[in-house]
Design an enzyme around this catalytic site. Structure first.
Site, PDB file in Angstrom:
ATOM      1  N   PHE A 117       0.849  -1.193   0.000  1.00 54.10           N
ATOM      2  CA  PHE A 117       0.000   0.000   0.000  1.00 54.10           C
ATOM      3  C   PHE A 117       0.881   1.239   0.000  1.00 54.10           C
ATOM      4  O   PHE A 117       2.071   1.158   0.316  1.00 54.10           O
ATOM      5  CB  PHE A 117      -0.952  -0.007   1.205  1.00 54.10           C
ATOM      6  CG  PHE A 117      -2.400   0.178   0.819  1.00 54.10           C
ATOM      7  CD1 PHE A 117      -3.076  -0.800   0.121  1.00 54.10           C
ATOM      8  CD2 PHE A 117      -3.086   1.354   1.126  1.00 54.10           C
ATOM      9  CE1 PHE A 117      -4.391  -0.621  -0.272  1.00 54.10           C
ATOM     10  CE2 PHE A 117      -4.411   1.539   0.747  1.00 54.10           C
ATOM     11  CZ  PHE A 117      -5.067   0.550   0.051  1.00 54.10           C
ATOM     12  N   GLN A 231      -7.012  15.350   3.511  1.00 51.84           N
ATOM     13  CA  GLN A 231      -6.403  14.442   2.544  1.00 51.84           C
ATOM     14  C   GLN A 231      -7.180  14.410   1.233  1.00 51.84           C
ATOM     15  O   GLN A 231      -8.372  14.101   1.224  1.00 51.84           O
ATOM     16  CB  GLN A 231      -6.338  13.027   3.117  1.00 51.84           C
ATOM     17  CG  GLN A 231      -5.762  12.017   2.128  1.00 51.84           C
ATOM     18  CD  GLN A 231      -5.267  10.773   2.808  1.00 51.84           C
ATOM     19  OE1 GLN A 231      -6.052   9.864   3.096  1.00 51.84           O
ATOM     20  NE2 GLN A 231      -3.991  10.721   3.106  1.00 51.84           N
ATOM     21  N   HIS A 233      -7.382  12.254  -1.980  1.00 57.32           N
ATOM     22  CA  HIS A 233      -6.989  10.967  -2.548  1.00 57.32           C
ATOM     23  C   HIS A 233      -6.734  11.192  -4.029  1.00 57.32           C
ATOM     24  O   HIS A 233      -7.523  11.856  -4.695  1.00 57.32           O
ATOM     25  CB  HIS A 233      -8.110   9.945  -2.336  1.00 57.32           C
ATOM     26  CG  HIS A 233      -7.707   8.529  -2.597  1.00 57.32           C
ATOM     27  ND1 HIS A 233      -7.408   8.078  -3.855  1.00 57.32           N
ATOM     28  CD2 HIS A 233      -7.551   7.483  -1.765  1.00 57.32           C
ATOM     29  CE1 HIS A 233      -7.080   6.788  -3.777  1.00 57.32           C
ATOM     30  NE2 HIS A 233      -7.152   6.408  -2.517  1.00 57.32           N
ATOM     31  N   LEU A 243     -14.457   6.707  -5.152  1.00 54.02           N
ATOM     32  CA  LEU A 243     -13.062   6.356  -4.950  1.00 54.02           C
ATOM     33  C   LEU A 243     -12.662   5.130  -5.770  1.00 54.02           C
ATOM     34  O   LEU A 243     -13.362   4.127  -5.790  1.00 54.02           O
ATOM     35  CB  LEU A 243     -12.841   6.039  -3.468  1.00 54.02           C
ATOM     36  CG  LEU A 243     -11.453   5.514  -3.086  1.00 54.02           C
ATOM     37  CD1 LEU A 243     -10.438   6.629  -3.142  1.00 54.02           C
ATOM     38  CD2 LEU A 243     -11.480   4.892  -1.698  1.00 54.02           C
ATOM     39  N   GLU A 246      -6.594   2.732  -3.729  1.00 50.90           N
ATOM     40  CA  GLU A 246      -5.139   2.671  -3.863  1.00 50.90           C
ATOM     41  C   GLU A 246      -4.678   1.243  -4.159  1.00 50.90           C
ATOM     42  O   GLU A 246      -3.598   1.032  -4.725  1.00 50.90           O
ATOM     43  CB  GLU A 246      -4.539   3.139  -2.532  1.00 50.90           C
ATOM     44  CG  GLU A 246      -3.088   3.488  -2.544  1.00 50.90           C
ATOM     45  CD  GLU A 246      -2.743   4.325  -1.316  1.00 50.90           C
ATOM     46  OE1 GLU A 246      -3.278   5.441  -1.187  1.00 50.90           O
ATOM     47  OE2 GLU A 246      -1.970   3.853  -0.475  1.00 50.90           O
ATOM     48  N   ARG A 286      -0.281   9.789  -0.436  1.00 47.22           N
ATOM     49  CA  ARG A 286      -1.373  10.450  -1.142  1.00 47.22           C
ATOM     50  C   ARG A 286      -1.159  11.947  -1.306  1.00 47.22           C
ATOM     51  O   ARG A 286      -1.524  12.526  -2.330  1.00 47.22           O
ATOM     52  CB  ARG A 286      -2.690  10.186  -0.399  1.00 47.22           C
ATOM     53  CG  ARG A 286      -3.094   8.736  -0.487  1.00 47.22           C
ATOM     54  CD  ARG A 286      -4.283   8.420   0.392  1.00 47.22           C
ATOM     55  NE  ARG A 286      -4.668   7.019   0.225  1.00 47.22           N
ATOM     56  CZ  ARG A 286      -5.598   6.411   0.946  1.00 47.22           C
ATOM     57  NH1 ARG A 286      -6.244   7.074   1.900  1.00 47.22           N
ATOM     58  NH2 ARG A 286      -5.889   5.149   0.731  1.00 47.22           N
ATOM     59  N   HIS A 354     -10.941  13.229   0.694  1.00 54.49           N
ATOM     60  CA  HIS A 354     -11.163  11.855   1.131  1.00 54.49           C
ATOM     61  C   HIS A 354     -11.198  11.691   2.645  1.00 54.49           C
ATOM     62  O   HIS A 354     -11.954  10.879   3.170  1.00 54.49           O
ATOM     63  CB  HIS A 354     -10.043  10.985   0.549  1.00 54.49           C
ATOM     64  CG  HIS A 354     -10.169   9.521   0.817  1.00 54.49           C
ATOM     65  ND1 HIS A 354     -11.311   8.808   0.499  1.00 54.49           N
ATOM     66  CD2 HIS A 354      -9.319   8.630   1.369  1.00 54.49           C
ATOM     67  CE1 HIS A 354     -11.143   7.534   0.841  1.00 54.49           C
ATOM     68  NE2 HIS A 354      -9.950   7.402   1.386  1.00 54.49           N
ATOM     69  N   ARG A 389      -2.303  11.024   6.292  1.00 52.10           N
ATOM     70  CA  ARG A 389      -2.530   9.628   6.674  1.00 52.10           C
ATOM     71  C   ARG A 389      -2.082   8.689   5.571  1.00 52.10           C
ATOM     72  O   ARG A 389      -2.283   8.970   4.391  1.00 52.10           O
ATOM     73  CB  ARG A 389      -4.023   9.399   6.937  1.00 52.10           C
ATOM     74  CG  ARG A 389      -4.367   7.973   7.262  1.00 52.10           C
ATOM     75  CD  ARG A 389      -5.826   7.801   7.596  1.00 52.10           C
ATOM     76  NE  ARG A 389      -6.726   7.962   6.477  1.00 52.10           N
ATOM     77  CZ  ARG A 389      -6.989   7.027   5.552  1.00 52.10           C
ATOM     78  NH1 ARG A 389      -6.397   5.845   5.618  1.00 52.10           N
ATOM     79  NH2 ARG A 389      -7.850   7.262   4.575  1.00 52.10           N
TER      80      ARG A 389
END
Lengths: 581, 236
Positions: A117, A231, A233, A243, A246, A286, A354, A389
């Site tokens: 990730f 954040q 995304h 979304l 990821e 991100r 996001h 994050r």
């Protein structure tokens, strides 16, 4: 007398709230516990989380590496004591989920599988295909059904915390089905209402994500922390904002510009490789990926569409079998909402709001400065996420800190004095008058709630987006003050009691305006660039002045009062964020 | 495009009535986009549930031209002429397009929809191979949108019938290699699998490709086998 009285009341029934409820039931079986939520628990926004949940499991991995990835990913704004607790307890929490039935994807030998990730140096993201949040939420919800002692107030909307200035005594709330305005007395209250993406016009967040818990705490005197860190995304579908996880990049997807060029290589994120490389290129963090998009747009290398500029996510080389096995929901969403098939077509994407790194200021047990008030999940800011994050840290955050807040609130509640019924009665009566006035006295307004809401969203996008500066933030602060006055007199056509969603929309707008003001004020105050907060007029990180959290208290005139709180550093002194090299 | 929307406000309307709204015929709009357009710009009094608008929260199920649909995943371009939007059939209407889902949740709870285990929790995960996961996976994909109940000819006449989603959820756990229960007492009853007349409408209606009809038929076989074994309760 309040209609109901419980020891621990949890506001919000998503991942953090449900986990907290189970923790209360396990920590103090004799304590009474209830979940109050404006939606049925399985409708909560946790359901939309796709990619996975991070926790150290492999022998090659270590807690320190997970901590370092998280802290560097957060640009050193994370409280490291909280991060250490988080990485230590995350594996146990995910294993408990497994024991409760979560259908985690598996290795051929039956062990839980993990995937890479963004920003993570090891494979540690557990997943249930690409519907991880959905499975996590339903597993938790179904497990709470076994605990018949957990009472629920489904489709109740909390409007106010009852306090005496120092301690919380319960909430006032609307039973949405009947419109009845009631009180629930409680020795402890846990806020777990999620984030507030609806403050922005283009967001992955569900319609219910209106910052209610943040606003409840803020109005009751508890501070909001690090609200400037929002954040984006990097891969949202245009128009809907849906979304694309990821995990699509973790499985090998590429981000390309209008020339078919993997543009991230131009932004200090490494060099392109055929197979994914950890902490590099498409598996960068991100904030950096979303910022790279803006630069591509400024260079004229993005593609114009009816819904704004886009780049493309290319999954075609993964092949149909892998797409179906690992990211079937991505394909389903593209087919349904973009009428394209990622097996053969490029997916248009653009950065989308996001997640809120900020939230209600808490310690490592979810405790707030207001006695008896706790918060967990996206509503809270512990802070493990700092200035940015990492993907797949938020689901385990809901579990670890939901469990901690639940246990702490239960311990507090069994020794705390009973809630002050007089305060509950008086403040309940006040609130009933206010809400009835809200519902019945606003038919003469000129503007609709939706019009004021749209202006608020545009204001936030123009001032508090991926890049900010003083002029736009100052202008936004003025606009928001004006919108607050207009929201107070906006028209309400619906005066019926039952399921009055227009009244709720008005109350939600009030929450969002409070949250929006703290975002803009906090962003204005932080004269540096760190993580997701990028000031074009202060482009460098400034540890001397701003290695600190922003705290926003509600001032006597209703506007935010800001102060700074030093970051807790345990073992990782501030350093450079390095990706791809 | 005309949206013909069923309205009912308790205490105001004696009975449900239809109200027509003109909405832009946008090719990228779902039915839900048209409803939020009405709510935000035409009539603030229209009530309906929605949240994720990506087909996973299960909130926005309604009857569209007589068929149960998730309105966030059903598009205006799928229809020509007026589109009728009504609350999901089979559930009491609270207001407008909002139905009472408590009876549904009560049915879900009846099947013990959690992992039944005995003994101490181990330190590590229970092993489960990809094949064992596959055995129940599709039944774990239910989003509780209740379209299958609205489509079920048995449920709409007999609300005591457990219904497709609850039985599929029971099978989701029954077929899970980690689960030790069999939910026989609640499933092998007239309100359970034996109430199903195997019309299969539930499976056709499911937006998530769960196959409740198959879950029910499979459990009928399981229950029949079990009822002929000694030391087990026979179905009444």
């Amino acid at each position: 007398m309040a209609a109901e009285e419980v020891d621990v009341l949890i506001v919000g029934g998503g991942g953090a709230g449900l986990r907290a409820a189970i923790a209360v039931a396990e920590a103090e079986p004799d304590a009474t516990v209830a979940i109050l939520s404006k939606v049925y628990p399985m409708r909560s926004h946790t359901v939309s989380a796709e990619g996975g949940a991070a926790a150290v499991i492999g022998l090659a991995d270590s807690l320190d590496e997970h901590a370092y990835d998280t802290i560097s990913g957060g640009d050193w704004l994370c409280d490291q004591d909280a991060v250490e607790a988080f990485v230590r307890e995350a594996p146990r929490e995910l294993i408990r989920l497994e024991h409760w039935g979560c259908p985690w994807s598996r290795e051929p030998d039956g062990r839980v599988a993990v995937r890479p990730f963004g920003g993570m140096k090891q494979l540690r993201t557990w997943y249930a295909a690409d519907k991880t949040g959905f499975h996590l939420l339903h597993t938790l919800f179904q497990t709470t059904l076994k605990h018949t002692e957990i009472k629920r107030f489904d489709e109740w909307y909390a409007t106010r915390l009852v306090t005496d200035g120092e301690r919380v005594h319960g909430v006032t709330a609307i039973d949405i089905r009947t419109g009845r305005i009631d009180t629930i007395a409680a020795r402890a209250v846990i806020l777990a209402t999620g984030g507030c993406g609806q403050v922005f016009p283009f967001t992955t967040n569900a319609a219910i994500k209106t910052g209610d818990g943040m606003a409840l705490a803020y109005r009751a005197g508890a501070p909001l922390k690090d609200m400037e860190f929002i954040q984006y995304h990097p891969t949202g579908l245009p128009f809907t904002g849906i979304l694309i996880t990821e995990a699509a990049r973790a499985e090998g997807g590429w981000l390309i510009n209008k020339d078919g060029y993997r543009y991230l290589q131009d932004y200090d994120l490494g060099v392109p490789t055929d197979t994914p490389k950890l902490r590099s290129m498409e598996l960068g963090p991100r904030d950096r990926l979303s910022q790279a998009f803006v630069h591509e747009m400024q260079r004229g290398r993005t593609v114009e569409t009816p819904y704004g500029q886009v780049t493309y996510l290319d999954l075609r080389h993964l092949g149909e079998a892998k797409i179906n096995a690992r990211i079937p929901f991505v394909r389903e969403l593209c087919l349904s909402y973009e009428k394209l098939d990622p097996v053969t077509d490029l997916i248009p994407v653009r950065p989308v709001v996001h997640y809120m790194m900020g939230g209600v200021h808490t310690g490592v047990d979810g405790e707030t400065p207001l006695q008896g008030l706790y918060a967990a999940g996206e509503t809270a800011c512990v802070s493990i996420n700092g200035a940015n994050r990492l993907g797949s840290n938020s689901l385990p955050e809901c579990l670890v800190f939901g469990a901690r807040a639940g246990a702490a609130a239960a311990r507090y509640a069994v020794q705390a004095a009973k809630p002050d019924q007089q305060a509950v009665r008086t403040q309940g009566a006040d609130e009933r008058r206010r809400l009835e006035q809200e519902r019945d006295g606003r038919d003469g307004g000129r503007e609709r709630i939706s019009e004021v809401r749209a202006l608020m969203r545009r204001t936030l996008e123009e001032s508090a987006g991926i890049y900010r500066d003083r002029d736009s933030l100052e202008k936004a602060a003025g606009t928001l003050a004006d919108l607050r006055e207009r929201a107070a007199v906006a028209r309400l056509e619906d005066r019926s009691a039952a399921f009055n969603t227009e009244l709720l929309a008005g109350l939600e707008l009030g929450s969002m305006l409070d949250v929006a003001e703290t975002i803009v004020a906090s962003a204005l105050n932080r004269e540096e660039s760190r993580g997701a907060h990028q000031r074009t007029d202060f482009p460098a990180r400034d540890d001397a002045a701003f290695l600190a959290h922003t705290l926003a208290h509600r001032g006597p005139d209703g506007t935010p009062r800001l102060s700074l709180l030093p970051v807790t550093i345990t073992r990782w002194p501030p350093g450079e964020r390095v990706y791809g090299r | 495009m005309i949206l013909r929307v069923n309205r009912y406000r308790p205490g105001v309307d004696d009975a449900p009535v239809f109200q027509d709204y003109e909405v832009p015929d946008r090719e990228d709009w779902a039915i839900l986009d048209a409803l939020t357009h009405i709510k935000d710009t035409v009539d603030g009094t229209l009530s309906f549930r929605w949240s994720c608008r990506m087909g996973i929260c299960g909130s926005c199920g309604m009857n569209v031209n007589g068929e149960p649909k998730l309105t966030c995943g059903t598009f205006l371009t799928d229809y020509s002429g007026p589109v009728t939007v009504e609350p999901l059939r089979g559930f009491p209407v609270i207001r407008d397009l909002v139905v009472d889902i408590d009876p549904f949740l009560a049915n879900l709870s009846k099947v013990s929809p959690w992992l039944v285990r005995e003994g101490e929790e181990p330190e590590t995960e229970f092993a489960q191979t990809p094949e064992q996961l596959e055995a129940y996976k599709q039944y774990s994909m239910c989003i509780n949108c209740m379209l299958c109940y609205s489509a079920c000819p048995v449920y709409v006449l007999d609300p005591d019938f457990l219904g497709p989603a609850a039985i599929a959820l029971a099978q989701r756990y029954n077929l899970d290699s980690r689960d030790m229960g069999d939910r026989f007492d609640v499933l092998s009853t007239e309100e359970g699998v034996w109430g199903c007349t195997f019309v299969g409408e539930c499976t056709s209606a499911c937006p998530k490709h769960v196959d409740p009809a198959e879950a029910i038929q499979r459990y009928k076989l399981t229950a029949a086998m079990r009822s002929v074994l000694p030391f087990t309760r026979r179905r009444p």
